[in-house]
Write a protein that holds these residues in place. Structure first.
Motif, PDB file in Angstrom:
ATOM      1  N   ALA A 274      42.367  40.544  40.511  1.00  0.00           N
ATOM      2  CA  ALA A 274      42.968  40.387  41.791  1.00  0.00           C
ATOM      3  C   ALA A 274      42.296  39.042  42.343  1.00  0.00           C
ATOM      4  CB  ALA A 274      42.235  41.768  42.838  1.00  0.00           C
ATOM      5  N   LYS A 275      42.939  38.538  43.327  1.00  0.00           N
ATOM      6  CA  LYS A 275      42.739  37.181  43.986  1.00  0.00           C
ATOM      7  C   LYS A 275      43.209  37.245  45.388  1.00  0.00           C
ATOM      8  CE  LYS A 275      46.468  34.276  42.017  1.00  0.00           C
ATOM      9  NZ  LYS A 275      46.778  33.180  41.331  1.00  0.00           N
ATOM     10  N   VAL A 276      42.869  36.421  46.211  1.00  0.00           N
ATOM     11  CA  VAL A 276      43.065  36.071  47.573  1.00  0.00           C
ATOM     12  C   VAL A 276      42.797  34.488  47.824  1.00  0.00           C
ATOM     13  CG1 VAL A 276      42.893  36.102  49.995  1.00  0.00           C
ATOM     14  CG2 VAL A 276      42.560  38.057  48.619  1.00  0.00           C
ATOM     15  N   GLU A 277      44.198  33.734  47.994  1.00  0.00           N
ATOM     16  CA  GLU A 277      44.326  32.080  47.991  1.00  0.00           C
ATOM     17  C   GLU A 277      44.763  31.898  49.280  1.00  0.00           C
ATOM     18  OE1 GLU A 277      45.366  29.038  44.655  1.00  0.00           O
ATOM     19  OE2 GLU A 277      45.839  31.181  44.235  1.00  0.00           O
ATOM     20  N   THR A 278      44.182  31.038  50.016  1.00  0.00           N
ATOM     21  CA  THR A 278      44.417  30.493  51.208  1.00  0.00           C
ATOM     22  C   THR A 278      44.585  29.056  51.487  1.00  0.00           C
ATOM     23  OG1 THR A 278      44.572  30.900  53.760  1.00  0.00           O
ATOM     24  CG2 THR A 278      42.531  31.241  52.753  1.00  0.00           C
ATOM     25  N   TYR A 279      45.397  28.210  52.022  1.00  0.00           N
ATOM     26  CA  TYR A 279      45.292  26.967  52.263  1.00  0.00           C
ATOM     27  C   TYR A 279      45.907  26.759  53.815  1.00  0.00           C
ATOM     28  CZ  TYR A 279      44.988  26.695  47.114  1.00  0.00           C
ATOM     29  OH  TYR A 279      44.679  26.886  45.944  1.00  0.00           O
ATOM     30  N   LYS A 280      45.150  25.678  54.195  1.00  0.00           N
ATOM     31  CA  LYS A 280      45.528  25.439  55.550  1.00  0.00           C
ATOM     32  C   LYS A 280      45.799  23.761  55.670  1.00  0.00           C
ATOM     33  CE  LYS A 280      45.996  25.171  60.269  1.00  0.00           C
ATOM     34  NZ  LYS A 280      47.119  25.965  60.989  1.00  0.00           N
ATOM     35  N   ASN A 281      46.889  23.405  56.330  1.00  0.00           N
ATOM     36  CA  ASN A 281      47.144  21.805  56.353  1.00  0.00           C
ATOM     37  C   ASN A 281      47.054  21.304  57.997  1.00  0.00           C
ATOM     38  OD1 ASN A 281      47.736  21.788  53.578  1.00  0.00           O
ATOM     39  ND2 ASN A 281      49.812  21.259  53.993  1.00  0.00           N
ATOM     40  N   ASN A 282      46.312  20.333  57.974  1.00  0.00           N
ATOM     41  CA  ASN A 282      46.207  19.524  59.275  1.00  0.00           C
ATOM     42  C   ASN A 282      46.983  18.405  59.121  1.00  0.00           C
ATOM     43  OD1 ASN A 282      44.744  21.514  60.821  1.00  0.00           O
ATOM     44  ND2 ASN A 282      42.961  20.702  59.271  1.00  0.00           N
ATOM     45  N   THR A 299      49.074  31.628  52.238  1.00  0.00           N
ATOM     46  CA  THR A 299      47.909  32.750  52.072  1.00  0.00           C
ATOM     47  C   THR A 299      48.916  33.506  50.815  1.00  0.00           C
ATOM     48  OG1 THR A 299      46.753  32.587  54.249  1.00  0.00           O
ATOM     49  CG2 THR A 299      46.539  34.592  52.445  1.00  0.00           C
ATOM     50  N   LEU A 300      47.958  33.889  49.854  1.00  0.00           N
ATOM     51  CA  LEU A 300      48.761  34.676  48.610  1.00  0.00           C
ATOM     52  C   LEU A 300      47.637  35.955  48.430  1.00  0.00           C
ATOM     53  CD1 LEU A 300      50.631  35.374  46.378  1.00  0.00           C
ATOM     54  CD2 LEU A 300      49.147  34.064  44.866  1.00  0.00           C
ATOM     55  N   ILE A 301      48.010  37.078  48.414  1.00  0.00           N
ATOM     56  CA  ILE A 301      47.179  38.213  48.128  1.00  0.00           C
ATOM     57  C   ILE A 301      47.843  38.851  46.811  1.00  0.00           C
ATOM     58  CG2 ILE A 301      46.365  40.394  48.948  1.00  0.00           C
ATOM     59  CD1 ILE A 301      46.524  39.427  51.667  1.00  0.00           C
ATOM     60  N   GLN A 302      47.221  38.963  45.943  1.00  0.00           N
ATOM     61  CA  GLN A 302      47.691  39.483  44.486  1.00  0.00           C
ATOM     62  C   GLN A 302      46.705  40.569  43.931  1.00  0.00           C
ATOM     63  OE1 GLN A 302      50.107  36.600  42.222  1.00  0.00           O
ATOM     64  NE2 GLN A 302      48.649  37.112  40.537  1.00  0.00           N
ATOM     65  N   ALA A 303      47.411  41.494  43.133  1.00  0.00           N
ATOM     66  CA  ALA A 303      46.414  42.427  42.268  1.00  0.00           C
ATOM     67  C   ALA A 303      47.337  42.916  41.522  1.00  0.00           C
ATOM     68  CB  ALA A 303      45.939  43.726  43.091  1.00  0.00           C
ATOM     69  N   THR A 304      46.451  43.205  40.116  1.00  0.00           N
ATOM     70  CA  THR A 304      47.218  43.614  39.017  1.00  0.00           C
ATOM     71  C   THR A 304      46.355  44.794  38.296  1.00  0.00           C
ATOM     72  OG1 THR A 304      48.263  41.418  38.623  1.00  0.00           O
ATOM     73  CG2 THR A 304      48.317  42.864  36.742  1.00  0.00           C
TER      74      THR A 304
END
Length: 585
Positions: A274-282, A299-304
């Motif tokens: 599982a992973k949670v990945e998030t990015y924010k641009n200014n 934002t990406l939420i993923q589980a296997t």
């Protein structure tokens, strides 16, 4: 007294009779079903075990990228899977050192590595380096331009070993400066019309700053238990933070949480990745008519979840990938199978594998600009979805010194991106007068759906411990729905590289590679296609150790002096040589 001895004799005879009767009931036949073959679960045989290269000129491996590399291809070598060795207390770092060197194209480089060698509780490695090149290159129209770059990096890697766990901390800093030196056909005196605008813009207003600067900082913390026993629960967890900024005023911060766990139940192993990945641009305000910056949240939420089955000569993993992406470029939900099976045909000789899976390629701002540093800095690139990948292959050993691997993949994708030069028109879109199109040396993405066939093979030859040769090749068959070509993507990549420890003083490394022809989108060319020639790149390097403290190194790159373009309009350095010394302590 006689009665006592008589009683004892009778008792012993009775016990002997009872034991004999009991033994007569035991079936003493032994049936041999097959020869006993000890195996190690979840391991794959290779012809040699991992080992440490004790070259004093090699620094610890860190994750950084220098923009000054030669041919950069999509090929990623995937050797036959080595045995899974627990490295928590086996890892060794090389000696501390100071390295310096010079080269043509006005190249100067320096590097410092400091390592606390293996101790019982921890490992520590530090690395700092810088490379400067003040090169001049010739464009297609024979114009000579300055194409300097400056790369600086610093890394620290730390591991602490507990009785049953390992804690790792990695820090990294990367700073790159370079110029947009590629060829362009914009005319400062001509008016141009931006898409959707009927007001002309003078060409001089569309000339951007000719330099770019990238800075990135990363920190990651990981924890895993040290078990390699399939009968015990294994896990690892990672946390990462990244920060990035450039001269254009764009800043990106990101956080990633990931981990996996494997838990055995009888003969099954249940797993979860599982992973949670998030990015924010200014972003800054739009810069004149040329750049129009847009903020982005991704934002990406993923589980296997998966189940692993193990048989005598085979293994099977059955799982499902479930994910969702929340993105200003477009939200999406996806489900894909995650199936992998392997069958040992001949123990220690050959095995076959196959399966299907899928993935979402996260194209955040930072990863895209490192992929193509000459992309327009106001561009956000959509993520690419590979909904289904089918793959199969074979791997094994011809002998104790020769290993091989070959396979093919067939993928269905959506929103894959390809880079083309930005164009401007001398007429508005509503005009009936034929327009003249001029291009810049900045790139933007175009998107398409389709399929990709990939066929690859590798041959590893190691006749003795001191010599290793690797031959690899990959064919890419792109089939697109709309675009006439997979812009800047090669059809074939072939390479041969080798390492030779000639003696205790001299180590030689070399390689030759071929990057196939690629297509670039060009409205001034026939059928709007320009062909970028294939490239043969021959490199040779060596280290000579005078003593335990002093050594000399030299690298000769692009010996054939091939003139090639990774990106349309951007020639790369031709023959270049670098040399220097290393002091180890």
């Amino acid at each position: 007294m006689q009665n006592k001895y008589s009683f004892l004799i009778i008792a012993l005879l009775s016990l002997s009779f009872i034991e004999t009767k009991a033994q007569e009931k035991i079936n003493k036949d032994v049936k041999v079903v097959r020869e006993y073959t000890p195996t190690v679960s979840d391991a794959y045989k290779v012809n040699y075990m991992p080992e440490v290269d004790d070259s004093i000129t090699t620094r610890p491996t860190f994750n950084y990228r220098i923009l000054s590399t030669s041919i950069i291809t999509d090929y990623q070598p995937s050797l036959i899977t080595p045995a899974k060795i627990q490295t928590s207390r086996e890892q060794r770092l090389l000696k501390s050192y100071v390295k310096g060197g010079v080269g043509n194209y006005g190249t100067i480089l320096g590097e410092i590595g400091y390592n606390i060698l293996e101790s019982e509780p921890f490992l520590l490695g530090l690395n700092i380096g810088h490379t400067t090149s003040l090169s001049e290159l010739k464009l297609e129209d024979d114009t000579r331009v300055k194409a300097p770059f400056h790369d600086t990096w610093a890394n620290a890697a730390f591991k602490h070993f507990f009785d049953d766990k390992t804690l790792s901390v990695d820090l990294g800093f990367l700073h790159n400066m370079y110029k947009y030196y590629g060829m362009q056909t914009l005319d400062n005196e001509l008016p141009y019309f931006l898409p959707g605008s009927s007001v002309p813009t003078n060409g001089s207003q569309l000339q951007h700053d000719d330099s770019q600067r990238l800075s990135g900082f990363d920190i990651s913390v990981g924890l895993n238990n040290n078990t390699v026993d399939d009968r015990k629960t294994a896990y690892n967890a990672d946390f990462a933070f990244s920060s990035f900024g450039n001269l254009s005023g764009v800043n990106q911060n990101g956080i990633k949480l990931s981990g996996n766990i494997k838990h055995p139940v009888n003969n099954l192993i249940f797993g979860l990745d599982a992973k949670v990945e998030t990015y924010k641009n200014n972003v800054p305000d739009s810069i004149g008519p040329m750049f129009s910056f847009n903020e982005r949240s991704l934002t990406l939420i993923q589980a296997t979840p998966s189940v692993n089955f193990t048989f005598d000569n085979a293994s099977l993993k059955v799982g499902v990938l479930i994910g969702g992406q929340i993105d200003t470029e477009g939200d999406r939900f996806f489900v894909a199978p995650d199936i992998f099976g392997q069958l040992t045909v001949v123990e220690g000789i050959v095995s076959i594998y196959g399966g299907m899976d899928g993935n979402l390629s996260m194209n955040d701002y930072r990863s895209v600009i490192y992929d193509n540093p000459f992309i327009s800095p106001d561009i956000n690139v959509k993520s690419s979805l590979y909904g289904l990948n089918l793959f199969a292959g074979i791997e094994g050993n011809f002998s104790s010194s020769t290993s091989f691997s070959s396979g093919l993949e067939y993928s269905f994708f959506n929103d894959e991106h390809f880079f083309v030069n930005k164009y401007y028109s001398t007429q508005p879109e509503t005009s009936s007068v034929p327009a003249v199109l001029h291009y810049t040396n900045l790139f933007e993405p175009v998107y398409d759906d389709g399929t990709l066939l990939k066929v690859k093979g590798e041959l590893l030859f190691r006749p003795k411990q001191e010599l290793e040769l690797l031959l690899h090749g990959t064919y890419f068959g792109w089939n697109l729905d709309s675009e006439v070509a997979a812009w800047h993507k090669p059809e074939v990549e072939i390479g041969l590289k080798g390492d030779w420890d000639f003696n205790e003083h001299l180590t030689i490394k070399g390689g030759i590679s071929y990057l196939g022809k690629r297509k670039a989108f060009d409205l001034e060319a026939d059928n709007f296609q320009k062909t970028l020639d294939g490239v043969v790149d021959f490199n040779l390097g060596g280290d000579y150790r005078f003593s335990k403290q002093w050594s000399f190194w030299a690298n000769l790159n692009n010996i054939a002096a091939s003139k090639y373009y990774k990106w349309n309009g951007y020639p790369s350095q031709r023959f270049n040589v670098q040399a220097g010394i290393v002091y180890s302590f």
